[in-house]
Motif scaffolding. Sequence first.
Motif, short mmCIF file in Angstrom:
data_model
loop_
_atom_site.label_atom_id
_atom_site.label_comp_id
_atom_site.label_asym_id
_atom_site.label_seq_id
_atom_site.Cartn_x
_atom_site.Cartn_y
_atom_site.Cartn_z
N LEU A 147 36.64 -12.80 -5.78
CA LEU A 147 37.18 -13.56 -6.91
C LEU A 147 38.39 -12.85 -7.50
CD1 LEU A 147 33.89 -14.57 -8.76
CD2 LEU A 147 35.22 -15.94 -7.16
N THR A 148 39.33 -13.63 -7.93
CA THR A 148 40.47 -13.07 -8.65
C THR A 148 40.03 -12.69 -10.06
OG1 THR A 148 41.16 -15.26 -9.42
CG2 THR A 148 42.04 -14.50 -7.29
N PRO A 149 40.79 -11.85 -10.77
CA PRO A 149 40.40 -11.51 -12.15
C PRO A 149 40.26 -12.73 -13.04
CG PRO A 149 42.05 -9.97 -11.36
CD PRO A 149 41.93 -11.04 -10.30
N ALA A 150 41.14 -13.72 -12.88
CA ALA A 150 41.03 -14.92 -13.72
C ALA A 150 39.76 -15.70 -13.41
CB ALA A 150 42.26 -15.80 -13.53
N GLN A 151 39.43 -15.82 -12.14
CA GLN A 151 38.20 -16.54 -11.78
C GLN A 151 36.95 -15.81 -12.26
OE1 GLN A 151 38.53 -16.90 -7.53
NE2 GLN A 151 39.96 -18.64 -7.62
N ALA A 152 36.93 -14.49 -12.15
CA ALA A 152 35.78 -13.73 -12.65
C ALA A 152 35.65 -13.85 -14.17
CB ALA A 152 35.91 -12.26 -12.24
N PHE A 153 36.78 -13.83 -14.87
CA PHE A 153 36.74 -13.98 -16.32
C PHE A 153 36.25 -15.37 -16.70
CE2 PHE A 153 38.77 -15.44 -20.23
CZ PHE A 153 38.39 -14.45 -21.12
N ASP A 154 36.73 -16.40 -16.02
CA ASP A 154 36.29 -17.77 -16.32
C ASP A 154 34.80 -17.94 -16.07
OD1 ASP A 154 38.91 -18.14 -16.87
OD2 ASP A 154 39.36 -19.38 -15.11
N ALA A 155 34.28 -17.32 -14.99
CA ALA A 155 32.85 -17.42 -14.71
C ALA A 155 32.02 -16.74 -15.80
CB ALA A 155 32.55 -16.81 -13.34
N LEU A 156 32.46 -15.56 -16.24
CA LEU A 156 31.75 -14.86 -17.31
C LEU A 156 31.80 -15.65 -18.61
CD1 LEU A 156 30.32 -12.29 -18.40
CD2 LEU A 156 32.60 -11.36 -18.86
N TYR A 157 32.94 -16.27 -18.91
CA TYR A 157 33.09 -17.03 -20.15
C TYR A 157 32.19 -18.27 -20.13
CZ TYR A 157 35.30 -19.54 -23.99
OH TYR A 157 35.54 -20.21 -25.17
N GLU A 158 32.21 -19.03 -19.05
CA GLU A 158 31.40 -20.23 -18.97
C GLU A 158 29.91 -19.91 -18.99
OE1 GLU A 158 32.65 -22.29 -15.51
OE2 GLU A 158 34.55 -22.98 -16.38
N PHE A 159 29.53 -18.74 -18.50
CA PHE A 159 28.12 -18.37 -18.46
C PHE A 159 27.60 -17.92 -19.82
CE2 PHE A 159 25.04 -14.87 -18.04
CZ PHE A 159 23.98 -15.58 -17.50
N SER A 160 28.38 -17.18 -20.57
CA SER A 160 27.86 -16.53 -21.78
C SER A 160 28.46 -17.04 -23.08
CB SER A 160 28.11 -15.02 -21.70
OG SER A 160 29.50 -14.75 -21.56
N ALA A 161 29.58 -17.75 -23.06
CA ALA A 161 30.23 -18.14 -24.32
C ALA A 161 29.37 -19.07 -25.17
CB ALA A 161 31.59 -18.79 -24.02
N PRO A 162 28.76 -20.14 -24.64
CA PRO A 162 27.95 -21.00 -25.52
C PRO A 162 26.82 -20.26 -26.22
CG PRO A 162 28.40 -22.09 -23.42
CD PRO A 162 28.83 -20.67 -23.27
N ALA A 163 26.10 -19.39 -25.50
CA ALA A 163 25.01 -18.65 -26.13
C ALA A 163 25.53 -17.67 -27.18
CB ALA A 163 24.20 -17.90 -25.07
N LEU A 164 26.67 -17.04 -26.92
CA LEU A 164 27.22 -16.08 -27.89
C LEU A 164 27.68 -16.80 -29.16
CD1 LEU A 164 29.27 -13.67 -25.60
CD2 LEU A 164 27.08 -13.26 -26.70
N VAL A 165 28.20 -18.01 -29.04
CA VAL A 165 28.60 -18.76 -30.23
C VAL A 165 27.38 -19.09 -31.09
CG1 VAL A 165 29.63 -20.92 -31.03
CG2 VAL A 165 30.67 -19.69 -29.15
N ARG A 166 26.28 -19.49 -30.45
CA ARG A 166 25.07 -19.79 -31.22
C ARG A 166 24.51 -18.53 -31.88
NH1 ARG A 166 24.14 -23.16 -26.60
NH2 ARG A 166 22.87 -21.52 -25.64
N GLN A 167 24.54 -17.41 -31.18
CA GLN A 167 24.05 -16.17 -31.78
C GLN A 167 24.92 -15.74 -32.95
OE1 GLN A 167 23.88 -13.34 -28.58
NE2 GLN A 167 22.74 -14.72 -27.25
N THR A 168 26.22 -15.86 -32.81
CA THR A 168 27.12 -15.47 -33.90
C THR A 168 26.97 -16.39 -35.10
OG1 THR A 168 28.66 -14.77 -32.17
CG2 THR A 168 29.49 -14.80 -34.41
N PHE A 169 26.61 -17.65 -34.87
CA PHE A 169 26.36 -18.57 -35.98
C PHE A 169 25.18 -18.09 -36.82
CE2 PHE A 169 23.92 -22.26 -37.51
CZ PHE A 169 24.81 -22.74 -38.45
N LEU A 170 24.16 -17.51 -36.19
CA LEU A 170 23.04 -16.97 -36.95
C LEU A 170 23.45 -15.80 -37.83
CD1 LEU A 170 20.23 -17.00 -34.22
CD2 LEU A 170 20.66 -18.70 -35.99
N LEU A 171 24.50 -15.08 -37.46
CA LEU A 171 24.96 -13.94 -38.26
C LEU A 171 25.83 -14.37 -39.43
CD1 LEU A 171 25.93 -11.36 -35.50
CD2 LEU A 171 23.90 -11.34 -36.92
N THR A 172 26.66 -15.40 -39.25
CA THR A 172 27.64 -15.76 -40.26
C THR A 172 27.29 -17.04 -41.01
OG1 THR A 172 28.94 -16.99 -38.61
CG2 THR A 172 29.45 -14.66 -38.91
N GLY A 173 26.58 -17.99 -40.35
CA GLY A 173 26.33 -19.28 -40.98
C GLY A 173 27.54 -20.18 -41.01
#
Length: 410
Positions: A147-173
């Motif tokens: 994978l190219t660096p951009a493809q690896a970054f996109d895969a990591l973002y699509e895998f973990s970004a939705p869950a991280l947004v929900r977790q951060t919402f619990l911290l900030t409201g």
Amino acid sequence: MTRGPATPLPSPKARRRLREAASLTQTQLAERVGVAPGTVRAWESGRTTPRGRKREAYAKLLKTLAEEEESAARQAARTPQPAPPPKTEPTGDRASAPEACAEAEAEPEPAPEPEPVAMPMREPAPASQPRSTRDPVPEPRPAPAPLTPAQAFDALYEFSAPALVRQTFLLTGRREQARESVERAFQAAWERWPEVARDRDPVGWVRATAYEYALSPWQRFRPRHRHPEPPPADPGDRTLLNTLLRLPPRHRRTLVLYDGVGLDLPETAAETEASTPAAAHRLLRAREAVAGRLPALADPQVLHRRLAELASNERLGAARPPTVRRGGERRARFRTRAAIAFTLALIGTTALTVRTAPTHYEPPVSPGQAVRGVPPRVAPGSLSDEELELRQKLRDQTQDGPERLSPQLE
């Protein structure tokens, strides 16, 4: 002139594990490296990376600790171990982990080995059998392209970004602040992608950065922070969110990491830059505060389920990976251009100062002194009555002087 490759270092979690295995505190390790304890804490959390001579000394010390750990493991393997005592069924659950870890960390129970399963052996085909009737030989599959660096970054973002947004919402409201924090964390990861890609837990690196940005005390000074966002529609979710927001930021982060994300106490302590007993103490305090207002959430399993439901009930989306990457690149270009402009302005100001500055010493003018016998210089004042009368007389007379007497006949 090109720089040589930097000395390789283990991951932040491995650094912390090596220090704890050697029974060293952060202060003791900092004294051996020659830095402050806060610097070691930042190195073990992954926020900063040592450079130069400090990096070489830190890497050498970690290598020594790893060699000592390996030698101790070999010596322990050679020593005959006594028969283990009979195992008893555990009576506690996951809720008793903070109390046990506050005193001493319990050793994990080894998993039972699976029983061997007898597999039927296939008889080899006779040599006289034609090759067409034998089992076909599978062709080797081609190795997948890296994978190219951009493809690896996109895969990591699509895998973990939705869950991280929900977790951060619990911290900030706050929904917008949660999305912005995760995007900023991924942009920081894209700027340091070679280091993040080699990390054993890239999601943990991004999560720690997002939490630091979301809980920054500077967020309260932003104009958007003054306008509250609409609360959740469910009354139970509103009560739970308000209870979480009343907790101190450190206790809230520890509770979300342990009971929400599901990390163990050592990982939670490493991510919050605290010791394991301190993390256990914060977790107990946070659970007591939540259970004091919501007695139904005294059970950690129920609390874990309610946190997951609260984060899932909110419609929290994330931007597309190319948008995040382009935003990070634009911000990096803006910072670079701003630094260049500031440097040019500083150079111009310095050149103007050098051009207009005096080249030799000019002594200051000494103040005047009175000389004896010389009357002081007085400015003209108002005219007296006699002087006014004389001036008027001179103005009334002709400018050519007195009239000429001419002879007349009598």
